[in-house]
Design an enzyme around this catalytic site. Structure first.
Site, PDB file in Angstrom:
ATOM      1  N   GLU A  44       0.841  -1.208   0.000  1.00  0.00           N
ATOM      2  CA  GLU A  44       0.000   0.000   0.000  1.00  0.00           C
ATOM      3  C   GLU A  44       0.879   1.263   0.000  1.00  0.00           C
ATOM      4  O   GLU A  44       1.860   1.346   0.720  1.00  0.00           O
ATOM      5  CB  GLU A  44      -0.834  -0.050   1.294  1.00  0.00           C
ATOM      6  CG  GLU A  44      -1.815   1.063   1.473  1.00  0.00           C
ATOM      7  CD  GLU A  44      -2.671   0.862   2.732  1.00  0.00           C
ATOM      8  OE1 GLU A  44      -2.327  -0.001   3.568  1.00  0.00           O
ATOM      9  OE2 GLU A  44      -3.689   1.558   2.857  1.00  0.00           O
ATOM     10  N   LYS A 126      -8.789   2.610  -2.507  1.00  0.00           N
ATOM     11  CA  LYS A 126      -9.216   1.856  -1.326  1.00  0.00           C
ATOM     12  C   LYS A 126     -10.690   2.131  -1.018  1.00  0.00           C
ATOM     13  O   LYS A 126     -11.131   3.279  -1.020  1.00  0.00           O
ATOM     14  CB  LYS A 126      -8.341   2.301  -0.156  1.00  0.00           C
ATOM     15  CG  LYS A 126      -8.386   1.475   1.085  1.00  0.00           C
ATOM     16  CD  LYS A 126      -7.278   1.973   2.040  1.00  0.00           C
ATOM     17  CE  LYS A 126      -7.115   1.099   3.267  1.00  0.00           C
ATOM     18  NZ  LYS A 126      -5.954   1.528   4.081  1.00  0.00           N
ATOM     19  N   TYR A 132      -9.584   3.888  12.804  1.00  0.00           N
ATOM     20  CA  TYR A 132      -9.591   3.620  14.250  1.00  0.00           C
ATOM     21  C   TYR A 132      -8.162   3.252  14.631  1.00  0.00           C
ATOM     22  O   TYR A 132      -7.303   3.098  13.743  1.00  0.00           O
ATOM     23  CB  TYR A 132     -10.567   2.493  14.578  1.00  0.00           C
ATOM     24  CG  TYR A 132     -10.367   1.255  13.741  1.00  0.00           C
ATOM     25  CD1 TYR A 132     -11.020   1.116  12.521  1.00  0.00           C
ATOM     26  CD2 TYR A 132      -9.502   0.252  14.150  1.00  0.00           C
ATOM     27  CE1 TYR A 132     -10.811  -0.001  11.734  1.00  0.00           C
ATOM     28  CE2 TYR A 132      -9.305  -0.870  13.367  1.00  0.00           C
ATOM     29  CZ  TYR A 132      -9.950  -0.994  12.157  1.00  0.00           C
ATOM     30  OH  TYR A 132      -9.734  -2.093  11.381  1.00  0.00           O
ATOM     31  N   CYS A 162      -5.657  -3.348   1.823  1.00  0.00           N
ATOM     32  CA  CYS A 162      -5.490  -3.316   3.287  1.00  0.00           C
ATOM     33  C   CYS A 162      -6.808  -3.432   4.064  1.00  0.00           C
ATOM     34  O   CYS A 162      -7.357  -4.509   4.196  1.00  0.00           O
ATOM     35  CB  CYS A 162      -4.710  -2.087   3.688  1.00  0.00           C
ATOM     36  SG  CYS A 162      -4.015  -2.212   5.370  1.00  0.00           S
ATOM     37  N   MET A 331      23.207   6.077  30.846  1.00  0.00           N
ATOM     38  CA  MET A 331      23.267   4.691  31.330  1.00  0.00           C
ATOM     39  C   MET A 331      23.381   4.730  32.845  1.00  0.00           C
ATOM     40  O   MET A 331      24.437   5.011  33.395  1.00  0.00           O
ATOM     41  CB  MET A 331      24.444   3.956  30.695  1.00  0.00           C
ATOM     42  CG  MET A 331      24.159   3.565  29.255  1.00  0.00           C
ATOM     43  SD  MET A 331      25.491   2.601  28.501  1.00  0.00           S
ATOM     44  CE  MET A 331      25.355   1.051  29.399  1.00  0.00           C
ATOM     45  N   SER A 332      22.245   4.398  33.474  1.00  0.00           N
ATOM     46  CA  SER A 332      22.188   4.492  34.929  1.00  0.00           C
ATOM     47  C   SER A 332      22.619   3.196  35.603  1.00  0.00           C
ATOM     48  O   SER A 332      22.748   3.150  36.818  1.00  0.00           O
ATOM     49  CB  SER A 332      20.750   4.813  35.347  1.00  0.00           C
ATOM     50  OG  SER A 332      19.922   3.688  35.076  1.00  0.00           O
ATOM     51  N   GLY A 333      22.772   2.145  34.812  1.00  0.00           N
ATOM     52  CA  GLY A 333      22.996   0.834  35.406  1.00  0.00           C
ATOM     53  C   GLY A 333      21.701   0.117  35.739  1.00  0.00           C
ATOM     54  O   GLY A 333      21.712  -1.034  36.154  1.00  0.00           O
ATOM     55  N   GLY A 334      20.563   0.788  35.520  1.00  0.00           N
ATOM     56  CA  GLY A 334      19.261   0.145  35.724  1.00  0.00           C
ATOM     57  C   GLY A 334      18.875  -0.701  34.516  1.00  0.00           C
ATOM     58  O   GLY A 334      19.507  -0.620  33.454  1.00  0.00           O
ATOM     59  N   GLU A 436       6.258   3.125  33.490  1.00  0.00           N
ATOM     60  CA  GLU A 436       6.603   4.474  33.946  1.00  0.00           C
ATOM     61  C   GLU A 436       5.791   5.530  33.213  1.00  0.00           C
ATOM     62  O   GLU A 436       5.303   6.483  33.810  1.00  0.00           O
ATOM     63  CB  GLU A 436       8.085   4.752  33.673  1.00  0.00           C
ATOM     64  CG  GLU A 436       9.050   4.055  34.589  1.00  0.00           C
ATOM     65  CD  GLU A 436      10.506   4.394  34.242  1.00  0.00           C
ATOM     66  OE1 GLU A 436      11.387   3.802  34.860  1.00  0.00           O
ATOM     67  OE2 GLU A 436      10.737   5.242  33.351  1.00  0.00           O
ATOM     68  N   LYS A 552       2.494  14.660  30.714  1.00  0.00           N
ATOM     69  CA  LYS A 552       3.848  14.107  30.606  1.00  0.00           C
ATOM     70  C   LYS A 552       3.977  13.185  29.399  1.00  0.00           C
ATOM     71  O   LYS A 552       4.981  13.183  28.702  1.00  0.00           O
ATOM     72  CB  LYS A 552       4.179  13.296  31.863  1.00  0.00           C
ATOM     73  CG  LYS A 552       4.724  14.113  33.003  1.00  0.00           C
ATOM     74  CD  LYS A 552       5.252  13.155  34.065  1.00  0.00           C
ATOM     75  CE  LYS A 552       5.860  13.913  35.223  1.00  0.00           C
ATOM     76  NZ  LYS A 552       6.334  12.977  36.257  1.00  0.00           N
TER      77      LYS A 552
END
Lengths: 585, 585
Positions: A44, A126, A132, A162, A331-334, A436, A552
């Site tokens: 498409e 089409k 949606y 499609c 890079m936090s080590g988490g 998060e 956020k």
């Protein structure tokens, strides 16, 4: 029965790059010709890429797309592909729609051109516009009302685009028109666990149409979408005659034996439902008999590999298609940034991956050592910039405390990443996960900073699963597992104050993710979530967090959609709203 | 002819707050009763607020809205408004639509309930769903197919909802049904220069319907939208029988003399076009004759006052409806933050406005003195936090230069604002204008930081015009002009390096804004922009800037839409795209 060698060109188109997309069509057509193909079908909106959103309504793009399709037909002939029939998606225009309120400006259509002998011999728009989830096509396109039946080598081939496949009608129309083959170009984004639905649908429509159905899909990343290919050819009995691999470009070639077309009645005014049936004869004589190739049917990837690959492809194409080569992130080590690092190395190569460690007074030893260990294992570059002197300079002036002081640390880090990005040209990645993002457990303009967020649609529990899977996959191949095991097992912490753990602010992740699945993914009301057995207080807590985090989320970078419902275009909620569900039902 | 006292309740609903919105209806109905009103009409989606976007499809909200409408009808009777007819917008559900692909989940409708005597005596769902610009209603609602004609005091009143008015059909149906009055509840956002279009349309539809037309609109801000009211009653000859003020709540009361209804044929199956005509008789006897009130027709605001008021209302409602009282932003002494400060003082009162001056080594004396002067004139609070010590701490570690060093300063400021916001609970405003937003002339995570951007839809040339207008308006009222004159006349500069001016990076603002108007506002292709007489090199430069700034715009805070086309939901362009128009045409 007449034979036909069909090819499905599962390619990675680039939105807006008409010239590059046309080149791709030529390359694949040449390969198809060299492999003896009679009909090749592209996805498409092949020429413009997909989705182009409101660009569809721009008069200059419509004009350019129509011209590019005409030029392409000529060029295919010039380059030795004139005998091949090529079906190529493009942006066309409905001529019979005058400007009026409610009709998309300039009457664009999501169309397919049937190219043969240097000409466009048929066009189809089409019928059913996808409107949606992440689809907004009624806004952008005028719907078509014609189904083409193109006779190729004495075989009638019908066309649907499609979303048409998902609706009743086109396959019945194909049956009414006595078509032996129904081809369906797609721009169908990846979703975890969607695959079987797709095959099942193709088989059902093939049965309804009493024909073979050929489904061809795009591959590659486009902003938040990842196209996974998975092109399929299935017959009316449900037998899979061919199936491509996933996520990578491929020319899937399938040999078919199909019933000969019954002679068309010239001038007959055929209709089915709301669709006019338009017949075009490219070649009525069967192709010369030939020895069919063996069937190609790829295995589906296992679930974790499939999600992993979607994340890798989504990141790779976002970076490259936006003109970047390399990425940088904290890079936090988490576990989150560790997983992002592993994805980035797979997507771009370790030489293009730049981690920055920004320890503070509250950073644990293992945070620093785990980041260094991952750099050692994978070969990515790791730079260390402690934040204490900068933190002190701010606090000298501001004297922040509590949450403001915690956020300050996250924001200092982000300014460092953005500075290094501006200086060295790396694209910044945000490393937050879906749990998060859902709950707003991040610092806006802090860890939420970046141009792309590779795991924003991955819940925390799946983050751990993917980390384990990636290490295991490495071990099975005899490679070093990229992810230090300690990052998988340690207790999650933002390390913004002493002794801080995620569990201080959030429910346990297994419970949280289960409630999020019900409230966000399945869009249940609170009463229905509670009815599944969750504690009402927990449900209220989670829902309140989710509802308050809308702003956020809006400011968060885009990232590859892998779930049914991410926090992108498929879930549109006002920022400002006071809808609070009664928790007593 | 029978008389009717009609009231249009131009109110400020809150999205999602069913209880508060119902209270508002009761308050206005009581006032209407006290003023002898027979029929009161509320805006579109009164009970839920508008627009609710994907919340429309949430089963629990549909259920709650339907229950709230039933409860409201009873409550109105209980509170002495049982004789009054009230038309109240709400979220309803189409019962006759089964779940299937392409139909919005749970079949929500954008409906109006006709309340009388403690009951809902008629319901109508919007026929034509608004699906362009900022409207996405085909995604969210099932369309209705019935037009109600309600007989009140022997007068037939027909009903159409918002977008219905813009399409052919409903007014013709009203005529076919012999209605004397067509009422139209709206949720129609403000756009500069839209007003005359609205009156013209109402007059045209009244003429087509051979009836009086009553148009009632919301007021107030909702995320990026500002509803301006401007409710209108106009007769078939185009005479304005009543017109409300703009932007503020009002109960507009209009006395009408209307033709008596012809007796309805019970059980007749009336249809017009695709619409079924449904008749309900509330009261067939004319109301007792009374002395009509004088006509109320407010003057439209002049253009600059109107735009100013839209910006003030948009900011005020965003802050208050999100639970904040006060705002904080960087005051650079430039015209943009100066204008934002003046808007904020008008919206929230000086006691709720907190400016922060963050001088650097490159800040001019007048930047600091102009900010202080504005604080003195208006009474807003101004705090000063120099950035040099923090800048030095970053550079000790990073050694950035060029653009990276410039951006660092902007980002340090943003971290300070966010820290103060977190500490003190002020909502942060971003002060960028539309010309900057269009061209990407801002620092992401720097001056682009904030929860709301009051002038993001105001081009730079209009920024200056509004500043001059606001000062002149103050002078005319004998007040101190809030904006220091120097900020209007000085040459624009970001002051991120010595001797830097906007003109180093951008074309002159008068030219830039003219090209942006053509390319963005009017959506012309490059060839058409050039055909208007602009230098091709200028057009290429501007278009390239606009196309490359998409990502930055996505990360920008929302702000009140005042133009035809802002950079929000009405202009949806992929972040990743390579559509470049040929500049030779």
């Amino acid at each position: 029965m007449p034979q036909m060698r069909l090819a499905l060109a599962q390619v990675n188109a680039t939105v807006g790059d008409l010239a590059a997309n046309a080149d791709l069509v030529v390359d694949y057509c040449k390969e198809a010709v060299s492999r003896g193909v009679h009909l090749v079908v592209f996805p498409e909106m092949m020429l413009t890429g997909y989705p182009i959103e409101d660009l569809a309504m721009r008069a200059s793009l419509i004009k350019a797309s129509r011209a590019a399709a005409e030029d392409l037909a000529v060029r295919l002939k010039d380059e030795g592909c004139g005998e091949l029939v090529a079906m190529v998606g493009f942006l066309d225009q409905a001529h019979d729609v005058t400007e009026k309120i409610g009709i998309p400006k300039n009457a664009p259509t999501n169309s397919v051109a049937v190219m043969h002998g240097g000409e466009i011999v048929a066009r189809q728009a089409k019928h059913h516009l996808w409107n949606y989830g992440v689809g907004d096509e009624i806004r952008n396109f005028v719907a078509g009302d014609t189904i083409n039946v193109v006779q190729i080598g004495g075989i009638d081939v019908a066309l649907a685009i499609c979303e048409d496949l998902w609706r009743d009608g086109p396959s019945a129309a194909a049956k009414a028109a006595d078509a032996a083959l129904l081809v369906v170009p797609n721009g169908s984004p990846y979703e975890a666990d969607k695959d079987d639905v797709r095959l099942e649908l193709c088989a059902r429509r093939a049965a309804e149409g009493e024909c073979v159905l050929a489904y061809v899909n795009l591959v590659g990343g486009q902003d938040e979408l990842v196209f996974d290919g998975d092109s399929i050819v299935v017959d009316a009995a449900g037998a899979v005659l061919g199936r491509s691999g996933q996520f990578e470009p491929e020319l899937l070639v399938v040999d078919l034996d199909l019933p000969a077309a019954t002679p068309a009645m010239p001038g007959a005014d055929e209709r089915f439902g709301g669709l006019a049936i338009k017949r075009t004869i490219v070649s009525a004589e069967p192709f010369e008999a030939y020895e069919p190739l063996p069937t190609v049917t790829n295995e589906r990837m296992p679930r974790h590999e499939e999600i992993w690959t979607a994340l890798v492809v989504g990141l790779r194409d976002y970076v490259h298609k936006n003109g970047f080569q390399s990425v940088l992130f904290g890079m936090s080590g988490g576990i989150d940034s560790t997983l992002v690092a592993a994805i980035a190395v797979d997507a771009l190569g370790a030489e293009n991956v730049f981690g920055v460690s920004n320890p503070s007074a509250w950073s644990s030893e293992h945070s620093k050592s785990d980041a260094a260990e991952q750099a050692r294992r994978t070969g990515l570059s790791l730079d260390t910039v402690p934040i204490a002197p900068i933190f002190d300079a701010y606090q000298e002036a501001l004297h922040l405390d509590g949450l403001a002081e915690e956020n300050l640390q996250a924001r200092i880090r982000a300014v460092i990443w953005m500075g290094l990005s501006n200086q060295h040209g790396h694209l910044v990645l945000a490393c937050g996960n879906k749990s998060e993002l859902a709950t707003g457990y991040s610092t806006i303009y802090g860890d939420a900073v970046g141009a792309f967020a590779p795991i924003k649609d991955v819940p925390k529990t799946l983050v751990w699963e993917l980390a384990k899977w990636r290490n295991q996959a490495a071990a099975e191949r005899g490679e070093t597992p990229p992810i230090p095991e300690g990052t998988i097992t340690k207790q999650p912490s933002a390390e913004l104050r002493p002794g801080q753990y995620d569990s201080d602010s959030l429910p346990p992740y297994d419970l949280l993710d289960a409630v999020l699945d019900a409230y966000v993914e399945r869009d249940l009301g609170s009463a229905d979530v509670i009815a599944e057995g969750f504690d009402p207080a927990l449900v209220e807590r989670v829902i309140t967090l989710v509802d308050r985090a809308e702003y956020k989320r809006r400011q968060y970078p885009p990232g590859p959609k892998v779930s049914r419902r991410n926090f992108g275009r498929d879930r549109r909620v006002p920022i400002t709203h006071r809808w609070r569900e009664k928790l007593d039902g």
